[in-house]
Design a protein around this motif. Structure first.
Motif, short mmCIF file in Angstrom:
data_model
loop_
_atom_site.label_atom_id
_atom_site.label_comp_id
_atom_site.label_asym_id
_atom_site.label_seq_id
_atom_site.Cartn_x
_atom_site.Cartn_y
_atom_site.Cartn_z
N LEU A 72 11.25 47.06 77.13
CA LEU A 72 9.52 46.93 76.67
C LEU A 72 9.30 47.89 75.97
O LEU A 72 9.91 48.90 75.95
CB LEU A 72 7.97 46.37 78.16
CG LEU A 72 8.73 45.90 79.02
CD1 LEU A 72 7.74 46.33 79.81
CD2 LEU A 72 8.37 44.06 78.31
N PHE A 73 8.59 47.56 75.00
CA PHE A 73 8.25 48.55 73.39
C PHE A 73 6.95 49.45 73.25
O PHE A 73 6.95 49.76 73.27
CB PHE A 73 7.96 47.39 72.22
CG PHE A 73 9.61 47.44 72.01
CD1 PHE A 73 10.25 48.06 71.56
CD2 PHE A 73 9.47 45.72 70.84
CE1 PHE A 73 11.28 47.67 71.15
CE2 PHE A 73 11.22 45.28 70.50
CZ PHE A 73 11.76 46.63 70.30
N ALA A 98 9.88 56.11 79.92
CA ALA A 98 8.59 55.52 79.20
C ALA A 98 9.26 54.30 78.87
O ALA A 98 10.61 53.71 79.03
CB ALA A 98 8.48 56.44 77.85
N THR A 99 8.24 53.57 78.00
CA THR A 99 8.92 52.45 77.12
C THR A 99 9.54 52.38 75.67
O THR A 99 9.08 53.96 75.51
CB THR A 99 7.38 51.21 76.91
OG1 THR A 99 6.54 52.28 76.50
CG2 THR A 99 6.91 50.33 77.70
N LEU A 100 10.04 51.77 75.07
CA LEU A 100 10.77 52.06 74.10
C LEU A 100 10.15 52.64 72.70
O LEU A 100 10.89 52.81 71.54
CB LEU A 100 12.04 51.17 73.70
CG LEU A 100 12.67 49.90 74.98
CD1 LEU A 100 13.26 49.47 73.97
CD2 LEU A 100 13.61 51.01 75.48
N ALA A 101 9.25 52.36 72.31
CA ALA A 101 8.71 52.63 71.39
C ALA A 101 7.34 53.78 71.22
O ALA A 101 6.56 54.12 72.75
CB ALA A 101 7.82 51.07 70.79
N PRO A 102 7.22 54.28 70.76
CA PRO A 102 8.19 54.39 69.25
C PRO A 102 8.59 55.51 69.35
O PRO A 102 9.08 56.08 69.89
CB PRO A 102 6.85 55.46 67.80
CG PRO A 102 5.89 55.78 68.23
CD PRO A 102 6.00 55.07 70.32
N SER A 103 9.34 55.26 68.31
CA SER A 103 11.67 56.32 68.51
C SER A 103 12.04 55.90 67.12
O SER A 103 11.87 54.55 66.55
CB SER A 103 12.03 55.48 69.42
OG SER A 103 13.60 55.73 69.39
#
Length: 245
Positions: A72-73, A98-103
């Motif tokens: 999930l972002f 953690a979720t994927l965004a921001p990165s």
């Protein structure tokens, strides 16, 4: 040497078979980047195997600790409520990443899809709509706004966020018109979605209806997202177990 805990990728799930195919491709990329690491996928809804079944199988195989990476972002309702609820298990210690965004890796995946569609950073003819699902959670929508701002700083002339299911913020059509009002000759739409399904199809339909193109493909089946999954996995490991992707 103690083996690394299995990685359980927690996906939303969809009745659209393209969704599961994209998740399987992502899992294969993660395995290729980290040989020897067990990587499984469990779904929250709509298709299987479901997360509790995957956790049972991991416990039966002898695992004591599992690292669950939400695919999930943003930290919306699914990440804050559904995922923690479904990860409770009487035989396992489950560490939620953690979720994927921001990165920066997400930005690199978006760049890849744009280049594949024929649009490159610095092309002043284009404004870019960063299109995602949208949420009733303002924190989740704020993450999308942060991603748009950070992506713009990497060389894109104009990037604005928009949401396919509008609860707060701009619709995709309105964002396209805003970019045209700012002088964009053309508008490209970056689908900030992991896998095909109802919402990515909606993004495509709304974008084409407003005269924007190209519209990029979802990003799950990219090396950058596979690396990002491992970054989140490593950060959630007990300190003695941390590895590098």
């Amino acid at each position: 040497m103690t083996p690394a805990p299995p990685l359980l990728a927690v996906a939303h799930g969809s009745r659209d078979p393209r969704h599961a195919a994209a998740m399987a491709a992502l899992a294969a990329r993660v395995r290729a980047l980290r040989p020897g690491l067990r990587v499984d996928i469990g779904y929250l809804d709509h298709c299987g195997p479901r997360v509790p079944d995957r956790l049972d199988a991991l416990a039966d195989a002898g695992a004591e600790t599992v690292v669950a990476v939400p695919l999930l972002f943003t930290p919306a309702f699914h990440a804050k409520q559904d995922v923690p609820d479904v990860l409770r298990h009487r035989r396992l210690t489950v560490r939620q990443a953690a979720t994927l965004a921001p990165s920066p890796l997400l930005l690199a995946a978006l760049d890849r899809r744009m280049r594949e569609a024929g649009v490159r950073p610095g092309d002043g003819r284009y404004g870019v709509v960063l299109a995602t699902a949208g949420s009733t959670d303002p924190e989740a929508n704020a993450v999308t706004t942060i991603v748009a701002r950070e992506w713009r700083r990497t060389g894109w002339c104009a990037v604005v966020p928009a949401f396919a299911s509008v609860h707060q913020g701009s619709t995709i059509g309105a964002a396209i018109e805003d970019l045209r009002a700012l002088g964009a000759e053309r508008v490209a739409v970056a689908s900030c979605m992991l896998a095909p399904g109802i919402l990515p199809d909606r993004i495509l339909e709304q974008s084409l209806a407003a005269g924007a193109e190209p519209v990029t493909e979802p990003v799950a089946d990219t090396e950058e997202i596979a690396r990002l999954v491992l970054v989140r996995y490593d950060a959630a490991l007990p300190s003695r177990s941390r590895l590098s992707a």
